[in-house]
Write an enzyme that holds these catalytic residues in place. Structure first.
Site, PDB file in Angstrom:
ATOM      1  N   GLY A   1       0.781  -1.234   0.000  1.00 24.09           N
ATOM      2  CA  GLY A   1       0.000   0.000   0.000  1.00 24.09           C
ATOM      3  C   GLY A   1       0.812   1.282   0.000  1.00 24.09           C
TER       4      GLY A   1
ATOM      5  N   ASN B   1       1.689   2.932  -2.582  1.00 28.52           N
ATOM      6  CA  ASN B   1       0.996   3.848  -3.505  1.00 28.52           C
ATOM      7  C   ASN B   1      -0.271   4.404  -2.870  1.00 28.52           C
ATOM      8  OD1 ASN B   1       2.130   4.118  -6.422  1.00 28.52           O
ATOM      9  ND2 ASN B   1       2.521   1.989  -5.840  1.00 28.52           N
TER      10      ASN B   1
ATOM     11  N   LEU C   1      -4.844  -7.366  -6.822  1.00 27.39           N
ATOM     12  CA  LEU C   1      -4.513  -8.476  -7.724  1.00 27.39           C
ATOM     13  C   LEU C   1      -5.712  -9.233  -8.278  1.00 27.39           C
ATOM     14  CD1 LEU C   1      -1.361  -9.894  -5.917  1.00 27.39           C
ATOM     15  CD2 LEU C   1      -1.528  -8.130  -7.667  1.00 27.39           C
TER      16      LEU C   1
ATOM     17  N   LEU D   1      -9.217  -9.772 -10.466  1.00 31.38           N
ATOM     18  CA  LEU D   1      -9.939  -9.222 -11.601  1.00 31.38           C
ATOM     19  C   LEU D   1     -11.237  -8.568 -11.109  1.00 31.38           C
ATOM     20  CD1 LEU D   1      -9.377  -9.354 -14.670  1.00 31.38           C
ATOM     21  CD2 LEU D   1     -10.900 -11.334 -14.755  1.00 31.38           C
TER      22      LEU D   1
ATOM     23  N   ASN E   1      -6.091   1.600 -12.920  1.00 33.34           N
ATOM     24  CA  ASN E   1      -5.077   0.707 -12.330  1.00 33.34           C
ATOM     25  C   ASN E   1      -3.702   1.223 -12.719  1.00 33.34           C
ATOM     26  OD1 ASN E   1      -4.008  -1.721 -11.127  1.00 33.34           O
ATOM     27  ND2 ASN E   1      -3.671  -2.521 -13.198  1.00 33.34           N
TER      28      ASN E   1
ATOM     29  N   HIS F   1       0.117  -0.317 -13.606  1.00 27.49           N
ATOM     30  CA  HIS F   1       0.911  -1.523 -13.862  1.00 27.49           C
ATOM     31  C   HIS F   1       2.378  -1.103 -13.929  1.00 27.49           C
ATOM     32  CE1 HIS F   1       1.635  -5.592 -15.160  1.00 27.49           C
ATOM     33  NE2 HIS F   1       2.487  -5.104 -16.034  1.00 27.49           N
TER      34      HIS F   1
ATOM     35  N   GLU G   1       5.949   5.800 -10.050  1.00 23.09           N
ATOM     36  CA  GLU G   1       4.583   5.614  -9.523  1.00 23.09           C
ATOM     37  C   GLU G   1       4.239   6.731  -8.548  1.00 23.09           C
ATOM     38  OE1 GLU G   1       4.200   0.774  -9.719  1.00 23.09           O
ATOM     39  OE2 GLU G   1       4.749   1.670  -7.829  1.00 23.09           O
TER      40      GLU G   1
HETATM   41  C1  GRF Z   1       3.085  -1.325  -7.537  1.00 23.88           C
HETATM   42  O1  GRF Z   1       4.321  -1.565  -8.148  1.00 23.88           O
HETATM   43  C2  GRF Z   1       2.002  -1.203  -8.567  1.00 23.88           C
HETATM   44  O2  GRF Z   1       2.446  -0.738  -9.800  1.00 23.88           O
HETATM   45  C3  GRF Z   1       1.563  -2.618  -8.741  1.00 23.88           C
HETATM   46  O3  GRF Z   1       1.687  -3.208  -7.468  1.00 23.88           O
HETATM   47  C4  GRF Z   1       2.653  -2.501  -6.711  1.00 23.88           C
HETATM   48  C5  GRF Z   1       2.000  -2.119  -5.423  1.00 23.88           C
HETATM   49  O4  GRF Z   1       2.914  -1.606  -4.498  1.00 23.88           O
HETATM   50  N1  GRF Z   1       0.277  -2.719  -9.368  1.00 23.88           N
HETATM   51  P1  GRF Z   1       2.370  -0.912  -3.168  1.00 23.88           P
HETATM   52  O5  GRF Z   1       1.459  -1.926  -2.503  1.00 23.88           O
HETATM   53  O6  GRF Z   1       1.628   0.308  -3.591  1.00 23.88           O
HETATM   54  O7  GRF Z   1       3.557  -0.609  -2.326  1.00 23.88           O
END
Ligand code: GRF
Length: 189
Positions: A12, A14, A85, A87, A102, A104, A174
């Site tokens: 988490g 992000n 993760l 769908l 989302n 990626h 990100e």
């Molecule tokens: C990130 O690299 C994002 O791009 C991917 O999963 C990762 C999540 O990292 N979808 P975090 O849980 O936000 O640290």
């Protein structure tokens, strides 16, 4: 002020970055964190940042309208997947048309699809000898990693880079760009 819900399965970082970004702005706020894992670190972050968090199981997600009802109850305008993760089921897609995004951690369509997440993606980039990687921010549809691309940002990959080094460059992108792109998207609605 728009209301955002974030789905996350793991650390988490992000999610935290997005919460912090919007807490200093008037455009939106993160109202709710949702996770399919009761041991996910994102739940600790939500608690520390005083954002409501809800854990749900597979049956609730795929075989009920409880998540959609919860999002409606909280008047959520926009949904963000940040390291989530599973769908997204049809009822949730239908409730938020073009309003689910989302991130990626690679340049789609390279290194996407089911099972391509986290470190697996960065290992695949290094093993393929790619000269660059990056992030793809895209709208979510019924197929993994295949919705309309909102934005991509790139970083060079050196032949000597390890997957961990690629991961760290990609994470930096990100943190820098995901909140800004979310803000641009949600202001369209
Ligand atoms: C990130 O690299 C994002 O791009 C991917 O999963 C990762 C999540 O990292 N979808 P975090 O849980 O936000 O640290």
């Amino acid at each position: 002020m728009k209301k955002i819900a974030i789905f996350a399965s793991g650390s988490g970082s992000n999610a935290e970055n997005i919460i912090t970004y919007f807490s200093a702005r008037n455009s939106a706020r993160v109202e709710l964190i949702l996770s399919n894992r009761s041991d996910a670190m994102v739940l600790e972050r939500a608690k520390r940042l005083q954002v409501e968090a809800v854990v749900f199981d597979r049956d609730t997600f795929y075989h009920s309208d409880r998540i959609v009802s919860l999002l409606r109850d909280r008047a959520i305008d926009y949904v963000v997947l940040a390291g989530f993760l599973w769908l997204v089921p049809a009822n949730l897609l239908a409730a938020f048309p073009d309003r689910i995004v989302n991130i990626h951690p690679a340049l789609l369509p390279r290194h996407g699809g089911k099972g391509m997440y986290g470190d697996r993606v960065h290992r695949a980039v290094v093993e393929a000898g790619d000269a660059e990687s990056g992030i793809t921010i895209h709208r979510v549809n019924e197929v993994y990693d295949s919705g309309d691309i909102v934005a991509q940002y790139r970083v060079p990959v050196m032949p000597s880079d390890t997957p961990e080094q690629v991961a760290s460059k990609v994470h930096a992108l990100e943190y820098q760009y995901f909140p800004i792109e979310i803000e641009k998207e949600l202001l369209k609605f």
